[in-house]
Enzyme design. Structure first.
Site, short mmCIF file in Angstrom:
data_model
loop_
_atom_site.label_atom_id
_atom_site.label_comp_id
_atom_site.label_asym_id
_atom_site.label_seq_id
_atom_site.Cartn_x
_atom_site.Cartn_y
_atom_site.Cartn_z
N ALA A 331 77.26 84.04 72.31
CA ALA A 331 78.20 83.22 71.55
C ALA A 331 78.10 81.75 71.94
O ALA A 331 78.21 80.87 71.10
CB ALA A 331 79.62 83.73 71.79
N ASP A 377 53.11 42.81 67.32
CA ASP A 377 51.90 42.01 67.28
C ASP A 377 52.07 41.00 66.14
O ASP A 377 52.79 41.28 65.18
CB ASP A 377 50.71 42.93 67.03
CG ASP A 377 49.39 42.19 67.00
OD1 ASP A 377 49.21 41.28 67.83
OD2 ASP A 377 48.55 42.50 66.15
N ASP A 739 48.09 46.71 65.22
CA ASP A 739 47.04 47.24 64.34
C ASP A 739 45.67 47.28 65.00
O ASP A 739 44.77 47.94 64.51
CB ASP A 739 46.97 46.40 63.05
CG ASP A 739 46.60 44.95 63.32
OD1 ASP A 739 46.66 44.51 64.50
OD2 ASP A 739 46.27 44.23 62.36
N ASP A 743 46.05 46.86 70.84
CA ASP A 743 47.45 47.29 70.81
C ASP A 743 47.63 48.74 71.23
O ASP A 743 48.74 49.17 71.55
CB ASP A 743 48.02 47.13 69.39
CG ASP A 743 47.98 45.69 68.91
OD1 ASP A 743 48.26 44.80 69.73
OD2 ASP A 743 47.65 45.46 67.73
N ASN A 805 80.69 77.43 68.21
CA ASN A 805 80.31 78.30 69.33
C ASN A 805 81.40 78.40 70.39
O ASN A 805 81.62 79.46 70.97
CB ASN A 805 79.01 77.79 69.98
CG ASN A 805 77.79 78.19 69.16
OD1 ASN A 805 77.85 78.23 67.94
ND2 ASN A 805 76.70 78.50 69.81
N GLU A 808 83.69 80.93 69.21
CA GLU A 808 83.21 82.30 69.45
C GLU A 808 83.44 82.70 70.92
O GLU A 808 83.87 83.82 71.22
CB GLU A 808 81.73 82.39 69.09
CG GLU A 808 81.46 82.20 67.60
CD GLU A 808 79.98 81.99 67.31
OE1 GLU A 808 79.15 82.39 68.16
OE2 GLU A 808 79.65 81.46 66.24
N ASN A 833 75.62 82.86 64.13
CA ASN A 833 74.95 81.67 64.69
C ASN A 833 73.68 81.29 63.93
O ASN A 833 73.41 80.12 63.71
CB ASN A 833 74.59 81.91 66.16
CG ASN A 833 75.79 81.82 67.07
OD1 ASN A 833 76.88 81.48 66.61
ND2 ASN A 833 75.62 82.14 68.33
N THR A 836 74.64 82.57 59.05
CA THR A 836 75.81 82.02 58.39
C THR A 836 76.00 80.54 58.71
O THR A 836 76.26 79.73 57.83
CB THR A 836 77.08 82.81 58.80
OG1 THR A 836 76.77 84.19 58.80
CG2 THR A 836 78.21 82.55 57.84
N ASP A 837 75.82 80.15 59.97
CA ASP A 837 75.99 78.75 60.37
C ASP A 837 74.80 77.88 59.98
O ASP A 837 74.94 76.67 59.84
CB ASP A 837 76.18 78.63 61.89
CG ASP A 837 77.55 79.10 62.33
OD1 ASP A 837 78.33 79.46 61.44
OD2 ASP A 837 77.83 79.11 63.53
N GLU A 969 84.51 78.70 60.18
CA GLU A 969 83.35 77.86 60.47
C GLU A 969 82.86 77.13 59.23
O GLU A 969 82.35 76.02 59.31
CB GLU A 969 82.25 78.70 61.12
CG GLU A 969 82.64 79.15 62.53
CD GLU A 969 81.50 79.78 63.32
OE1 GLU A 969 80.36 79.79 62.81
OE2 GLU A 969 81.76 80.25 64.44
#
Length: 1074
Positions: A331, A377, A739, A743, A805, A808, A833, A836-837, A969
């Site tokens: 959880a 640069d 470039d 560099d 969480n 839970e 977890n 659904t979430d 949730e």
């Protein structure tokens, strides 16, 4: 040691020999070679044994097993692995004890392991494709060379076979195969393009004269470096450094060093901190659960003296509460968080790609959001890396009077801009002469490649040809044809030679018959052309002061030639000073008609041709010139850069320019683009890189931690790295743009390296974290805004997932603390977890950015992800989630109705709250009976054992508990739209994806509820309408609670802003008084 510790290969073997500071004779003597004979076979073998092949070393890659193991070296991942292992062991023990195989018991560990394996696969794929910069460096090396060995000319020796001391001949177009010292010039002029290595915007004039030992890389005029290209002239040179001892080899070493210094991104650090806190929280909660419930699995009697005796231990009960602890761990751990973060970052990369910012490494998206300093640069990043004429100065209607024309455009595109106050084709005699000289005294051209116009030949000459195209030609019919051809001609495909109609018109009108090459002493070049009347004319261009000095006359607006007076000469030189103060590179143009022996010159068969064979005669030929005018050229700033710099300033981001160009040019460009104001004092803001790095460490830190921008000129690769390193050590989050090859090491070292997509070298691109497809500096600002938005969205979904969480965890903790039957099983928590979430958390990544997102200062990289106030909010919301989830479970057992909602329709039996919390003692209750009740399509009976009502009979209560958790949730995800913004001002439909995600999650929950097969796997049953009403009544208050907390948060933020404003005003008053 000189300039960036540049060394010859001899230093590797313990000897120091500065080839650039030694005469040609000393160099030949040092390497024991004759320039005419070259190295002998025996010397070559000896040198190769000592210095090896002329190639860059290949670093062995990480073995696959190590890459795989590294993916699991993460605290959250380790926690998940432990949870999966424990779940697997418990599932096996349960199955073994009951003698039955329950597939659902293995769902949880299998799903966790699958997630971790997928994450590892993605990580391995990313890493195995990351280190390509070193391979790109190798592509810059020349493949063949013309070499003298044993007195013979070898026309195509593989470049990897070169050794120090080899005598090599190079000409126009050749790529330099090693670092070499020029020993003699075959032409009067040699120019080399080395901007990708040194950052200089123009090809560099080379000679064979020694320079001082203590000098920067750009000042070593007698040296040519591996990877550079010869653009003018030819010469003989001696190899002094090969392989890893060359400047390119040193760049490779610096890239490797930078990759070893790569630190975790701010996001990774925050997630690691979060993982550590999570581990502590999980450990404490699991321990509390065992402590609270120890009496159920560990008990004893007491003697008359109150001493404990007859200890009893129940392994079954111990295992049961251990399973509850595992459920707590599942959880508490947001299993979906890694996947949601990856998805959010991937969505960010798509948004950035649409804005021409191509992200090569996912975490870079978030790192951009906390960027505090952009080190840029100059050449090719803030400027176009294309020479363009900015000012055109011509003579007026009297000596000393001049006309100024401003020339628009910043590229080699013939249609890029116009000449102000000049209509193309409408040219007076003075303008015609200027166009004639600019078009014909010129060896350059223009090509079109990769959706960009490019110079072929010298950039300054290409810029002059583009100017001629903007001027037009004095022939009206020819001008119409040229304009017609231009409008009908597209540039959809690459063209090796772009048609320059105006220049070609001049070439047809006056064919070129001879050339007097440029040399350093007279600082000019000229050509002979045959005019329409059959006579020869000399056209000259060169340094303005030299042109003015050698001109006896000047041409006025109407073509009249008058004597060059002292006042006219002073006026021209004064105008030159004005243009030079703007850091423009100036060229003067002149011509001559009275050529004595050369007046009818028509080619190399002419009797006077011998005059042109001897460069010593050129000064005499180029005297008594007629001065026509001058131009000011520059590598112009990109048009959009000024606005982007202002945006950075408003967003609290400092811009520092680090360039290989000279100090005056760099300062002028920085003033023009807004890094500095026109009148700003540049003390402590502008340095050559060597001067800055020679300062004491305290001064360096003070300068870099000041306000406003800085500029560092004449920078070498290691200087850029050193500056980036100092900034990072001071806690800045550094973005480095560039470039060139020079560099690459700094790009690799910076928190986020940004390479140019069009003008950038492959080395720079491969060393970078992000590539700008349009080479547009302002794209960085858009990317920073996107990065900030992504961080805010990630905070939103982390806020949502963690508070869910905590809810839970609270529900399981309250269940265990109260002694109630287990309300939620691990597989249900895993479903919530992950599935659904997941959709709402991902959808929060689509939250629109705040309107003032680029008006706030960047957050500090050490800002905590979850501060005290946010944690308190998590706890309040989480506690309510826990109370509501456990409450729904308890209400079903203890009430026949709740707030007017009838719950008795299924016929279940009510028990007291005391009975529910002491259900383990059910067997001792007298006359306890339970009526049958309906759960979906089944009727559950408990005639044989009424106590089963609290185990198998809890299926309806568990379903209510799970449904409340899902619903609460979903409503909580709406709360996460904004950290402090009310749902009244930021309603759910501002993010339609979130509305869709919430609907999807509810739909998924309905699927597992109402499809019997799935309901059986998850141990739940369908709910009635009244039971759904209970779910909503219990769930909806989470929105009201968070609205109250948001209101408090807004008040706190207002007070903090007011306090900061008062403090700033007080500081400003003190500063003014001082």
């Amino acid at each position: 040691m000189g300039g960036g510790d540049t060394m010859t290969v001899r230093e590797v073997s313990g000897e120091w020999f500065a080839a650039w500071a030694s005469s040609v004779e000393q160099c030949l003597e040092h390497f024991g070679v004759d320039a005419r004979e070259g190295l002998s076979s025996s010397s070559i073998e000896k040198q190769r044994k000592q210095y090896g092949w002329n190639e860059l070393e290949k670093e062995p890659g990480k073995p696959m097993w190590k890459l795989v193991l590294e993916q699991f070296d993460d605290l959250l991942v380790k926690i998940l692995l432990v949870a999966a292992f424990v779940s697997l062991v418990l599932a096996y023990i349960d199955g073994h004890a009951s003698g039955e195989f329950d597939l659902t018991a293995y769902v949880e560990p299998v799903v966790i392991v699958l997630i971790l394996v997928l994450n590892a696969i993605v990580g391995v794929w990313q890493e195995s494709n990351a280190e390509q910069a070193l391979e790109a460096l190798k592509e810059m090396q020349s493949e063949h060379a013309i070499v003298i060995r044993d007195g013979k000319l070898i026309s195509s020796l593989p470049a990897r076979e070169l050794v120090p001391g080899d005598i090599v001949e190079l000409g126009v177009g050749d790529k330099v195969p090693a670092d070499m010292r020029i020993i003699s010039l075959k032409t009067s002029t040699v120019k080399v393009e080395q901007s990708s290595l040194t950052g200089e915007s123009n090809p560099v004039l080379k000679s064979n004269h020694a320079v001082k030992e203590d000098i920067e890389l750009q000042g070593k005029e007698c040296m040519v470096f591996a990877g550079a290209t010869v653009v003018n002239g030819s010469f003989i040179s001696i190899v002094v450094s090969t392989g890893m001892a060359t400047e390119i080899g040193k760049v490779q070493s610096q890239i490797r060093e930078a990759s070893l210094e790569e630190a975790d991104t701010p996001l990774k650090k925050k997630l690691d901190e979060f993982g550590q806190r999570l581990t502590t929280v999980i450990g404490v909660i699991c321990l509390l659960v065992w402590i609270i419930n120890y009496k159920y699995f560990f008990s004893w009697d007491r003697t008359p003296n109150n001493w404990p005796t007859n200890f009893r231990f129940s392994f079954e009960k111990c295992t049961y509460y251990f399973k509850i602890a595992v459920a707590l761990a599942v959880a508490a751990i947001p299993e979906g968080l890694p996947a949601v973060i990856t998805t959010c970052l991937a969505l960010g990369t798509r948004k950035m790609a649409a804005k021409n910012a191509i992200v090569r490494k996912l975490p870079s998206v978030e790192t951009l959001g906390c960027t505090t300093v952009i080190c840029s640069d100059k050449t090719g990043t803030l400027t176009t890396n294309q020479m363009a004429v900015a000012e055109l100065v011509l003579n007026g209607d009297a000596a000393g009077i001049m006309r100024d024309f401003h020339v628009e455009g910043t590229t080699y595109g013939p249609l890029d801009g116009l000449i102000r106050d000049l209509q193309p084709g409408v040219l007076d005699k003075n303008l015609q002469s200027f166009g004639e000289i600019a078009a014909l005294c010129n060896d350059a051209g223009v090509s079109y490649k990769g959706h960009q116009f490019r110079a072929t030949g010298l950039p300054t000459e290409a810029a002059l040809k583009v100017l001629v195209e903007k001027m037009g030609v004095p022939d009206e019919s020819a001008q119409r044809v040229i304009l017609s051809q231009r409008t009908s001609m597209g540039h959809s495909a690459d063209e090796a030679v772009v048609d320059l109609g105006c220049c070609e018109w001049w070439s047809r009108k006056e064919p070129r018959v001879g050339i007097l090459e440029f040399d350093r002493s007279r600082k000019s070049m000229s050509c002979l052309v045959r005019t329409e009347n059959g006579k020869t004319r000399l056209l000259v261009k060169g340094a303005v002061e030299n042109m003015v000095e050698r001109s006896s006359h000047l041409q006025l607006l109407d073509g009249t030639v008058v004597e060059m007076t002292d006042s006219a000469r002073e006026a021209l030189l004064s105008k030159l000073n004005v243009l030079s103060s703007k850091s423009l590179r100036c060229l003067g143009l002149a011509y001559k008609d009275e050529l004595e022996d050369l007046s009818d010159y028509d080619g190399d068969t002419h009797p006077a041709h011998k005059v042109l064979l001897e460069p010593a005669n050129y000064n005499r030929v180029e005297t008594n010139l007629i001065f026509v005018g001058m131009v000011g050229l520059r590598d112009p700033p990109r048009e959009e850069v000024h606005g982007a710099i202002n945006d950075c300033r408003e967003a609290g981001i400092r811009v520092m320019v680090i360039t290989g160009d000279n100090k005056n040019t760099a300062e002028a460009i920085c003033r023009e683009i807004g890094v500095f104001s026109e009148t700003e004092d540049l003390t402590d803001k502008s340095f050559t890189s060597r001067d800055f790095l020679a300062l004491p460490a305290g001064d360096r830190r003070r300068i870099l931690s000041g306000t406003g921008g800085c500029v560092f000129s004449r920078a070498e690769p290691r200087h850029k790295q050193d500056i980036v390193r100092i900034l990072k050590d001071a806690g800045e989050v550094v973005a480095m743009t560039g470039d060139g090859v020079n560099d690459a090491p700094a790009l690799k070292l910076a928190d986020i390296g940004i390479a140019m997509g069009i003008s950038g070298t492959e080395v720079a691109k491969e060393a970078s974290d992000m590539v700008l497809a349009d080479d547009n500096f302002s794209t960085i600002v858009s990317a920073v805004a996107e990065g900030r938005s992504i961080y805010n969205n990630m905070k939103a979904f982390i806020r949502y997932m963690i508070s869910s969480n905590i809810g839970e965890v609270a529900s399981i903790f309250f269940t265990a603390a109260l002694g109630m039957p287990e309300g939620l099983i691990p597989v249900q928590l895993l479903w919530v977890n992950l599935v659904t979430d997941g959709p709402p958390a991902t959808a929060l990544g689509f939250n629109p950015p705040d309107v003032d997102i680029m008006k706030n200062p960047p957050r500090k990289s050490n800002d905590v992800l979850i501060n005290t106030w946010v944690f308190f909010r998590y706890m309040v919301i989480g506690s309510y989630v826990g109370i509501a989830t456990v409450g729904a479970f308890a209400v079903w057992y203890t009430h026949s109705s709740f707030l007017g909602i009838d719950l008795s329709a299924d016929g279940h039996t009510q028990v007291s709250f005391s009975q529910l919390t002491n259900w383990g003692e059910c067997a001792t209750w007298k006359d306890f009976k339970v009526s049958p009740f309906t759960a979906g399509s089944e009727t559950l009976r408990f005639d044989n054992n009424p106590c089963d009502y609290f185990t198998t009979g809890k299926v309806k209560a568990t379903t209510l508990s799970l449904s409340v958790l899902v619903a609460i949730e979903m409503f909580n995800s709406l709360n996460a739209l904004s950290e402090d913004g009310s749902l009244l001002t930021m309603p759910p439909w501002v993010n339609p994806w979130l509305v869709l995600a919430v609907s999807t999650s509810f739909a998924l929950h309905f699927l597992v509820l109402y499809i019997p097969f799935l309901a059986n796997i998850f141990g739940i049953v369908p709910l009635s309408l009244n039971e759904w009403l209970l779910v909503l009544v219990v769930s909806l208050p989470v929105i009201l609670i968070d609205e109250i907390l948001k209101y408090i948060g807004r008040r706190m933020s207002e007070q903090e802003r007011h306090s900061r404003k008062v403090k700033q005003e007080r500081h400003s008053r003190k500063a003014k008084q001082a």
